[in-house]
Design a protein around this motif. Structure first.
Motif, PDB file in Angstrom:
ATOM      1  N   UNK A  89      54.625 -29.453 -14.607  1.00 53.36           N
ATOM      2  CA  UNK A  89      53.618 -28.390 -14.596  1.00 53.36           C
ATOM      3  C   UNK A  89      52.257 -28.938 -15.015  1.00 53.36           C
ATOM      4  N   UNK A  90      51.185 -28.392 -14.442  1.00 56.73           N
ATOM      5  CA  UNK A  90      49.854 -28.859 -14.839  1.00 56.73           C
ATOM      6  C   UNK A  90      49.540 -28.463 -16.281  1.00 56.73           C
ATOM      7  N   UNK A  91      48.830 -29.313 -16.968  1.00 56.51           N
ATOM      8  CA  UNK A  91      48.391 -29.047 -18.337  1.00 56.51           C
ATOM      9  C   UNK A  91      46.918 -28.664 -18.295  1.00 56.51           C
ATOM     10  N   UNK A  92      46.592 -27.382 -18.531  1.00 54.06           N
ATOM     11  CA  UNK A  92      45.194 -26.967 -18.454  1.00 54.06           C
ATOM     12  C   UNK A  92      44.318 -27.578 -19.548  1.00 54.06           C
ATOM     13  N   UNK A  93      44.938 -28.130 -20.586  1.00 52.46           N
ATOM     14  CA  UNK A  93      44.182 -28.728 -21.687  1.00 52.46           C
ATOM     15  C   UNK A  93      44.279 -30.250 -21.715  1.00 52.46           C
ATOM     16  N   UNK A  94      44.668 -30.829 -20.618  1.00 48.61           N
ATOM     17  CA  UNK A  94      44.868 -32.282 -20.558  1.00 48.61           C
ATOM     18  C   UNK A  94      43.607 -33.054 -20.922  1.00 48.61           C
ATOM     19  N   UNK A  95      42.462 -32.533 -20.556  1.00 52.39           N
ATOM     20  CA  UNK A  95      41.204 -33.243 -20.870  1.00 52.39           C
ATOM     21  C   UNK A  95      41.063 -33.469 -22.371  1.00 52.39           C
ATOM     22  N   UNK A  96      41.559 -32.554 -23.181  1.00 51.24           N
ATOM     23  CA  UNK A  96      41.471 -32.676 -24.630  1.00 51.24           C
ATOM     24  C   UNK A  96      42.644 -33.438 -25.237  1.00 51.24           C
ATOM     25  N   UNK A  97      43.792 -33.394 -24.569  1.00 53.71           N
ATOM     26  CA  UNK A  97      45.009 -33.951 -25.151  1.00 53.71           C
ATOM     27  C   UNK A  97      45.336 -35.362 -24.701  1.00 53.71           C
ATOM     28  N   UNK A  98      44.991 -35.717 -23.515  1.00 54.53           N
ATOM     29  CA  UNK A  98      45.423 -36.992 -22.945  1.00 54.53           C
ATOM     30  C   UNK A  98      44.354 -38.066 -23.095  1.00 54.53           C
ATOM     31  N   UNK A  99      44.793 -39.249 -23.464  1.00 57.63           N
ATOM     32  CA  UNK A  99      43.836 -40.353 -23.594  1.00 57.63           C
ATOM     33  C   UNK A  99      43.437 -40.895 -22.239  1.00 57.63           C
ATOM     34  N   UNK A 100      44.206 -40.633 -21.189  1.00 58.17           N
ATOM     35  CA  UNK A 100      43.861 -41.061 -19.837  1.00 58.17           C
ATOM     36  C   UNK A 100      43.955 -39.873 -18.890  1.00 58.17           C
ATOM     37  N   UNK A 101      43.198 -38.825 -19.176  1.00 52.44           N
ATOM     38  CA  UNK A 101      43.239 -37.614 -18.359  1.00 52.44           C
ATOM     39  C   UNK A 101      42.662 -37.847 -16.965  1.00 52.44           C
ATOM     40  N   UNK A 102      42.054 -38.998 -16.720  1.00 51.93           N
ATOM     41  CA  UNK A 102      41.554 -39.309 -15.374  1.00 51.93           C
ATOM     42  C   UNK A 102      42.703 -39.617 -14.410  1.00 51.93           C
ATOM     43  N   UNK A 103      43.886 -39.885 -14.942  1.00 55.12           N
ATOM     44  CA  UNK A 103      45.057 -40.188 -14.117  1.00 55.12           C
ATOM     45  C   UNK A 103      45.849 -38.905 -13.893  1.00 55.12           C
ATOM     46  N   UNK A 104      46.056 -38.522 -12.638  1.00 59.91           N
ATOM     47  CA  UNK A 104      46.667 -37.228 -12.338  1.00 59.91           C
ATOM     48  C   UNK A 104      48.045 -37.067 -12.974  1.00 59.91           C
ATOM     49  N   UNK A 105      48.838 -38.128 -13.088  1.00 58.19           N
ATOM     50  CA  UNK A 105      50.180 -38.011 -13.655  1.00 58.19           C
ATOM     51  C   UNK A 105      50.157 -37.788 -15.158  1.00 58.19           C
ATOM     52  N   UNK A 106      49.030 -37.963 -15.782  1.00 55.56           N
ATOM     53  CA  UNK A 106      48.896 -37.683 -17.208  1.00 55.56           C
ATOM     54  C   UNK A 106      48.340 -36.282 -17.467  1.00 55.56           C
ATOM     55  N   UNK A 107      48.025 -35.566 -16.410  1.00 53.58           N
ATOM     56  CA  UNK A 107      47.516 -34.192 -16.559  1.00 53.58           C
ATOM     57  C   UNK A 107      48.632 -33.171 -16.333  1.00 53.58           C
ATOM     58  N   UNK A 108      49.832 -33.480 -16.814  1.00 56.85           N
ATOM     59  CA  UNK A 108      50.982 -32.596 -16.690  1.00 56.85           C
ATOM     60  C   UNK A 108      51.467 -32.232 -18.102  1.00 56.85           C
ATOM     61  N   UNK A 109      52.080 -31.058 -18.260  1.00 54.97           N
ATOM     62  CA  UNK A 109      52.584 -30.646 -19.570  1.00 54.97           C
ATOM     63  C   UNK A 109      53.655 -31.605 -20.066  1.00 54.97           C
ATOM     64  N   UNK A 110      53.635 -31.861 -21.357  1.00 58.13           N
ATOM     65  CA  UNK A 110      54.562 -32.813 -21.974  1.00 58.13           C
ATOM     66  C   UNK A 110      55.306 -32.169 -23.131  1.00 58.13           C
ATOM     67  N   UNK A 111      56.314 -32.867 -23.601  1.00 54.47           N
ATOM     68  CA  UNK A 111      56.981 -32.552 -24.871  1.00 54.47           C
ATOM     69  C   UNK A 111      56.509 -33.634 -25.811  1.00 54.47           C
ATOM     70  N   UNK A 112      55.875 -33.255 -26.866  1.00 53.33           N
ATOM     71  CA  UNK A 112      55.310 -34.255 -27.766  1.00 53.33           C
ATOM     72  C   UNK A 112      53.931 -34.630 -27.294  1.00 53.33           C
ATOM     73  N   UNK A 113      52.934 -34.058 -27.892  1.00 54.99           N
ATOM     74  CA  UNK A 113      51.569 -34.253 -27.425  1.00 54.99           C
ATOM     75  C   UNK A 113      50.975 -35.579 -27.830  1.00 54.99           C
ATOM     76  N   UNK A 114      49.956 -35.967 -27.138  1.00 54.17           N
ATOM     77  CA  UNK A 114      49.201 -37.163 -27.458  1.00 54.17           C
ATOM     78  C   UNK A 114      47.867 -36.705 -28.038  1.00 54.17           C
ATOM     79  N   UNK A 115      47.387 -37.425 -28.954  1.00 54.10           N
ATOM     80  CA  UNK A 115      46.073 -37.071 -29.491  1.00 54.10           C
ATOM     81  C   UNK A 115      45.054 -38.090 -29.035  1.00 54.10           C
ATOM     82  N   UNK A 116      43.808 -37.676 -29.013  1.00 54.34           N
ATOM     83  CA  UNK A 116      42.745 -38.587 -28.566  1.00 54.34           C
ATOM     84  C   UNK A 116      42.173 -39.347 -29.726  1.00 54.34           C
TER      85      UNK A 116
END
Length: 116
Positions: A89-116
């Protein structure tokens, strides 16, 4: 290519390992969404437990391969990518949560979040 790579995460056998991990993530049958999980260890072997990192490795390899080999691997990865998009599923907050939000496969909902 793997032997001559200067990338810590691209080592002999890394491509095959990353492909197996990507396939294994998508294996469970059914319609339920799948959620990538963070790896518990960042060493180059354990880091592939995170399917997103496995996809990162595949992307790095795709960038370095000669054209014929690249085309073959790209076909395999494209089929897996389609399944990944369908089952995550898409993560609407990926820009804030993912360290590589420019990569489409990292803009999906996860279990266990990543911090920037």
């Amino acid at each position: 290519m793997e032997r001559s790579s200067g990338d810590y995460y691209v080592f002999p056998g890394a491509t095959a390992h990353a492909l197996r991990r990507y396939r294994a993530f998508l294996e469970p049958s059914g319609r339920r969404p799948l959620y990538p999980q963070d790896a518990h260890c960042s060493c180059r072997g354990c880091s592939l437990d995170d399917v997103r990192h496995a996809r990162d490795v595949l992307e790095e390899v795709l960038q370095r391969l000669p054209s014929r080999s690249r085309a073959e691997l790209k076909r395999r990865v494209a089929r897996l990518d389609a399944g990944y998009l369908e089952r995550t599923l898409p993560d609407p907050f990926a820009e804030r949560r993912q360290w590589r939000a420019d990569l489409w496969w990292r803009r999906r909902l996860t279990v266990g979040g990543e911090s920037t």
